[in-house]
Design a protein around this motif. Structure first.
Motif, PDB file in Angstrom:
ATOM      1  N   HIS A 168       0.832  -1.191  -0.020  1.00  0.00           N
ATOM      2  CA  HIS A 168       0.027  -0.178  -0.136  1.00  0.00           C
ATOM      3  C   HIS A 168       0.788   1.234   0.130  1.00  0.00           C
ATOM      4  N   GLU A 169       1.932   1.222   0.795  1.00  0.00           N
ATOM      5  CA  GLU A 169       3.025   2.389   0.664  1.00  0.00           C
ATOM      6  C   GLU A 169       3.522   2.633  -0.810  1.00  0.00           C
ATOM      7  N   ARG A 170       3.710   1.547  -1.561  1.00  0.00           N
ATOM      8  CA  ARG A 170       4.102   1.768  -2.622  1.00  0.00           C
ATOM      9  C   ARG A 170       2.938   2.065  -3.713  1.00  0.00           C
ATOM     10  N   ARG A 171       1.751   1.564  -3.533  1.00  0.00           N
ATOM     11  CA  ARG A 171       0.825   1.722  -4.550  1.00  0.00           C
ATOM     12  C   ARG A 171      -0.716   2.142  -3.961  1.00  0.00           C
ATOM     13  N   PRO A 172      -0.588   3.300  -3.146  1.00  0.00           N
ATOM     14  CA  PRO A 172      -1.683   3.827  -2.411  1.00  0.00           C
ATOM     15  C   PRO A 172      -3.065   3.685  -2.979  1.00  0.00           C
ATOM     16  N   LEU A 173      -2.877   4.027  -4.452  1.00  0.00           N
ATOM     17  CA  LEU A 173      -4.295   4.306  -5.174  1.00  0.00           C
ATOM     18  C   LEU A 173      -4.970   2.932  -5.774  1.00  0.00           C
ATOM     19  N   ARG A 174      -3.961   1.772  -5.559  1.00  0.00           N
ATOM     20  CA  ARG A 174      -4.550   0.455  -6.235  1.00  0.00           C
ATOM     21  C   ARG A 174      -5.701   0.047  -5.847  1.00  0.00           C
ATOM     22  N   VAL A 175      -6.203   0.129  -4.252  1.00  0.00           N
ATOM     23  CA  VAL A 175      -7.259  -0.218  -4.023  1.00  0.00           C
ATOM     24  C   VAL A 175      -8.608   0.426  -4.616  1.00  0.00           C
ATOM     25  N   GLU A 176      -8.568   1.364  -4.456  1.00  0.00           N
ATOM     26  CA  GLU A 176      -9.576   2.285  -5.317  1.00  0.00           C
ATOM     27  C   GLU A 176      -9.905   1.938  -6.838  1.00  0.00           C
ATOM     28  N   GLU A 177      -8.783   1.433  -7.383  1.00  0.00           N
ATOM     29  CA  GLU A 177      -8.543   1.003  -8.804  1.00  0.00           C
ATOM     30  C   GLU A 177      -9.453  -0.369  -8.943  1.00  0.00           C
ATOM     31  N   LEU A 178      -9.032  -1.211  -8.154  1.00  0.00           N
ATOM     32  CA  LEU A 178      -9.605  -2.607  -8.137  1.00  0.00           C
ATOM     33  C   LEU A 178     -11.118  -2.418  -7.707  1.00  0.00           C
ATOM     34  N   ILE A 179     -11.614  -1.540  -6.549  1.00  0.00           N
ATOM     35  CA  ILE A 179     -13.039  -1.254  -6.125  1.00  0.00           C
ATOM     36  C   ILE A 179     -13.910  -0.681  -7.354  1.00  0.00           C
ATOM     37  N   ASN A 180     -13.301   0.186  -8.034  1.00  0.00           N
ATOM     38  CA  ASN A 180     -13.866   0.816  -9.300  1.00  0.00           C
ATOM     39  C   ASN A 180     -14.003  -0.274 -10.556  1.00  0.00           C
ATOM     40  N   SER A 181     -13.312  -1.385 -10.165  1.00  0.00           N
ATOM     41  CA  SER A 181     -13.463  -2.350 -11.652  1.00  0.00           C
ATOM     42  C   SER A 181     -14.411  -3.331 -11.266  1.00  0.00           C
ATOM     43  N   VAL A 182     -14.907  -3.216 -10.038  1.00  0.00           N
ATOM     44  CA  VAL A 182     -15.903  -4.523  -9.355  1.00  0.00           C
ATOM     45  C   VAL A 182     -17.256  -4.384 -10.268  1.00  0.00           C
ATOM     46  N   GLN A 183     -17.786  -5.339 -10.860  1.00  0.00           N
ATOM     47  CA  GLN A 183     -19.138  -5.246 -11.783  1.00  0.00           C
ATOM     48  C   GLN A 183     -20.117  -5.422 -10.868  1.00  0.00           C
ATOM     49  N   ASP A 184     -21.269  -4.857 -10.900  1.00  0.00           N
ATOM     50  CA  ASP A 184     -22.670  -4.976 -10.080  1.00  0.00           C
ATOM     51  C   ASP A 184     -22.893  -6.523 -10.332  1.00  0.00           C
ATOM     52  N   ASP A 185     -22.925  -7.107 -11.371  1.00  0.00           N
ATOM     53  CA  ASP A 185     -23.328  -8.197 -11.691  1.00  0.00           C
ATOM     54  C   ASP A 185     -22.378  -9.557 -11.264  1.00  0.00           C
ATOM     55  N   SER A 186     -21.302  -8.898 -10.786  1.00  0.00           N
ATOM     56  CA  SER A 186     -20.352 -10.066 -10.360  1.00  0.00           C
ATOM     57  C   SER A 186     -20.850 -10.814  -9.332  1.00  0.00           C
ATOM     58  N   LEU A 187     -20.436 -12.085  -9.037  1.00  0.00           N
ATOM     59  CA  LEU A 187     -20.672 -12.973  -8.253  1.00  0.00           C
ATOM     60  C   LEU A 187     -19.899 -12.370  -7.003  1.00  0.00           C
ATOM     61  N   ALA A 188     -20.576 -12.303  -5.655  1.00  0.00           N
ATOM     62  CA  ALA A 188     -20.069 -11.610  -4.565  1.00  0.00           C
ATOM     63  C   ALA A 188     -19.748 -12.914  -3.493  1.00  0.00           C
ATOM     64  N   SER A 189     -20.701 -14.067  -3.463  1.00  0.00           N
ATOM     65  CA  SER A 189     -20.834 -14.820  -2.299  1.00  0.00           C
ATOM     66  C   SER A 189     -21.383 -15.952  -2.922  1.00  0.00           C
ATOM     67  N   ILE A 190     -20.960 -17.114  -2.289  1.00  0.00           N
ATOM     68  CA  ILE A 190     -21.874 -18.351  -2.388  1.00  0.00           C
ATOM     69  C   ILE A 190     -22.188 -18.884  -0.899  1.00  0.00           C
ATOM     70  N   VAL A 191     -23.304 -18.753  -0.431  1.00  0.00           N
ATOM     71  CA  VAL A 191     -23.742 -19.103   0.744  1.00  0.00           C
ATOM     72  C   VAL A 191     -24.478 -20.171   0.919  1.00  0.00           C
ATOM     73  N   TYR A 192     -23.742 -21.136   1.638  1.00  0.00           N
ATOM     74  CA  TYR A 192     -24.227 -22.581   1.594  1.00  0.00           C
ATOM     75  C   TYR A 192     -25.536 -22.777   2.550  1.00  0.00           C
ATOM     76  N   THR A 193     -26.434 -23.262   2.246  1.00  0.00           N
ATOM     77  CA  THR A 193     -27.749 -23.463   3.161  1.00  0.00           C
ATOM     78  C   THR A 193     -27.152 -24.534   4.180  1.00  0.00           C
TER      79      THR A 193
END
Length: 609
Positions: A168-193
């Motif tokens: 993070h000290e080397r690439r402080p903006l990388r996380v925001e880049e990753l978050i902005n690339s998350v697609q709304d239709d992407s799979l977030a979780s598989i929750v097992y009953t």
């Protein structure tokens, strides 16, 4: 304004809006430790960046096998910020159940919190086809790692986070880049009953659906919850209701404190002094039975004072339920009743509670009305894994005991011909992972088939009458909804769990689960020793007489065909660990029927009723 509809975008928006605002906290050495939104975002960022460095990519599966904690939540959000898929696993699961979920989900990475969980993984490690990395929250000694396969990388949480901090000290903006690339239709979780019957099914939950659930909650509760509120979180984060609880701060701005454990909950409540809590019915059932037991032991005078206070306060709320103003004399009497009796019950919860939310299973109206007299408002709600927790909730402004309230946000409801509840909402799962046939069975023309039977009252509040598959049809053709009977039985002092038996039988019987704790104050009169076993208690004839009396009192409130004619007391406690309860504390009815088959058969032999 951020138009994205995913969980990391909510996190980023909250961080940018109030970097010095409240986020989460935990209990350490009898002290509340809290961090700001900025510190919270940084902790998540470190883990996200280290995940990326070790090769975790978008859509890779990360399982979390750990007890509820602040770090569970931080690892959850770190994984989602990388667009990885989180697979929660109940910490009570056995090695073979963990093996099934890790392989079925194709999880590459596993977060654990203890040596206990590591040992379970080691038992089945040769069968794990996809697992490449384990990260442990608690520090584990090197000697304990000798049995771990060389094919699995192991990280201690401390070193993993520190390495992420350096990135993070080397690439402080990388996380925001990753978050902005998350697609709304992407799979977030598989929750097992949790699998009341057969193998668990993995419900696919997309980011947009998760976001929609939180948005529905925000629309319904934003006027009642804000940044001055604090919740104490203790439910399993492996369960959708606990997961919802853990994310409420992102949409409502409240502070989330993580309890140490469910065993320390009472002490933690006094320390954390929450204003809001989400819980399951078993918690309220225990409060209710313990309170009544204590009152019954305090002598006739105090019992009469309590009965008076209960009657006065109930009358007061009856006026409010009818939208009428109580007379001044009743208001005065109610205030005296509260000060002398009910304030003591309220204060046990830290003295700041504004309301509870109850979900996961039905709660007896009797308990809701009783606790309301102590100013402990319970908003009973309804939801399933497939609806990502709440889709109905009693509003803060007006609750109707015995119902699960009104639809949240965009939730639509209709009923099948047999009364089954059908639901439609953006906050809905996308099918079961690798199980097309079950996915198809769950839907009908775009509506989710809940498996629950219900009806709407005159005010549009939903009442759940039973699970469709649990309906009992006696040999005499009577349809019995066991849920109502089971909930009534659990309001008694000595019955912790009750399962109604009677499908295709002439009459109803029950299997009873008890807990030793309920009998500790009665051991002398029962002629039992303090070190007696639960089996000894279950076979004691005086215990049977006590429970028989409780059942007789409940039977008086039931129709003749609903009454319980006989019962068997289980010699073992009902727990998730022994497979008689799901991790969310529901009865595993199929397992119970198989385990007690001989005892059930005996309840129907040579009886003349």
């Amino acid at each position: 304004m951020n138009l994205s509809k995913n969980i990391p975008s909510l996190l980023l928006e909250r961080y940018k809006k109030s970097p010095n605002g409240k986020s989460i906290g935990w209990i350490e050495s009898n002290t509340i430790k809290t961090i700001t939104m900025s510190e919270y975002f940084l902790e998540i960022s470190y883990l996200t960046l280290k995940f990326e460095e070790i090769g975790i990519k978008s859509n890779d599966k990360i399982s979390i096998l750990a007890d509820t904690s602040a770090l569970w939540n931080i690892y959850d959000l770190a994984s989602l910020s990388l667009n990885a898929v989180v697979v929660p696993i109940y910490p009570t699961y056995l090695a073979e159940e963990i093996d099934f979920i890790l392989n079925h989900s194709e999880s590459k990475c596993l977060i654990i919190d203890s040596l206990v969980q590591l040992k379970k993984v080691i038992q089945v490690q040769e069968k794990l086809e996809f697992l490449k990395t384990i990260i442990c929250i608690e520090k584990i000694e090197e000697k304990e790692l000798t049995q771990l396969s060389n094919n699995i990388r192991f990280f201690q949480h401390g070193e993993f986070s520190s390495a992420g901090k350096e990135i993070h000290e080397r690439r402080p903006l990388r996380v925001e880049e990753l978050i902005n690339s998350v697609q709304d239709d992407s799979l977030a979780s598989i929750v097992y009953t949790s699998g009341t019957t057969g193998l668990p099914k993995g419900a696919l939950i997309r980011h947009k659906a998760f976001w929609s659930m939180l948005n529905n909650v925000r629309q319904s509760l934003s006027a009642n919850i804000g940044d001055s509120d604090r919740t104490l979180t203790f439910l399993p984060l492996s369960h959708v209701l606990g997961r919802c609880d853990s994310m409420l701060g992102l949409c409502l701005g409240l502070e989330t404190i993580y309890a140490e454990s469910i065993e320390k909950l009472v002490d933690n409540i006094s320390l954390a002094r929450p204003t809001i809590m989400i819980a399951v019915p078993r918690i309220f059932e225990k409060i209710y039975t313990k309170t009544l037991e204590k009152i019954n032991q305090e002598g006739l005078v105090k019992k009469k004072v309590f009965d008076w206070a209960n009657e006065i306060t109930t009358k007061y709320f009856d006026f409010l339920d009818l939208d009428k103003s109580p007379p001044g004399s009743l208001i005065l009497a109610k205030n005296i009743a509260y000060k002398t009796v009910f304030s003591k019950i309220y204060d046990r919860f830290g003295g700041k509670i504004r309301f509870f939310v109850s979900g996961g299973a039905p709660l007896s109206p009797e308990i809701i009305l009783f606790l309301r007299n102590a100013n402990l408002t319970i908003l009973e709600g309804y939801g399933l894994t497939e609806t990502i927790a709440p889709c109905f909730l009693n509003p803060v402004s007006k609750q109707t005991a015995g119902t699960v309230g009104l639809p949240l946000g965009d939730t639509q409801i209709k009923f099948a011909d047999d009364g089954e509840i059908l639901l439609k909402t953006a906050a809905l799962f996308s099918g079961y992972y690798k199980n097309e046939s079950e996915s198809d069975k769950a839907m009908e023309d775009g509506w989710f088939k809940s498996g629950d039977i219900g009806e709407l009252d005159n005010n549009g509040y939903l009442k759940i009458t039973d699970r469709k598959k649990d309906i009992i049809i006696t040999s005499g053709g009577k349809n019995v909804a066991p849920q109502k009977i089971e909930n009534m039985m659990k309001t008694t002092s000595f019955i912790s769990h009750f399962m109604v038996i009677g499908d295709k039988k002439k009459y109803l019987t029950g299997i009873i689960g008890i807990e030793k704790e309920s009998f500790l104050k009665h051991l002398d009169e029962l002629e039992l020793k303090s070190n007696c076993t639960l089996e000894e208690i279950s076979k004691n004839q005086e215990v049977r007489a006590l429970i028989s009396n409780e059942i007789s009192l409940i039977n008086e409130k039931l129709a003749k065909f609903e009454t319980i004619k006989d019962f068997y007391i289980s010699p073992v406690e009902f727990t998730p660990e022994n497979g008689l309860l799901t991790p969310s504390l529901k009865l595993k009815k199929k397992v119970i029927l198989e385990k007690f088959k001989e005892e059930i058969d005996a309840l129907y032999k040579q009886k003349k009723l």
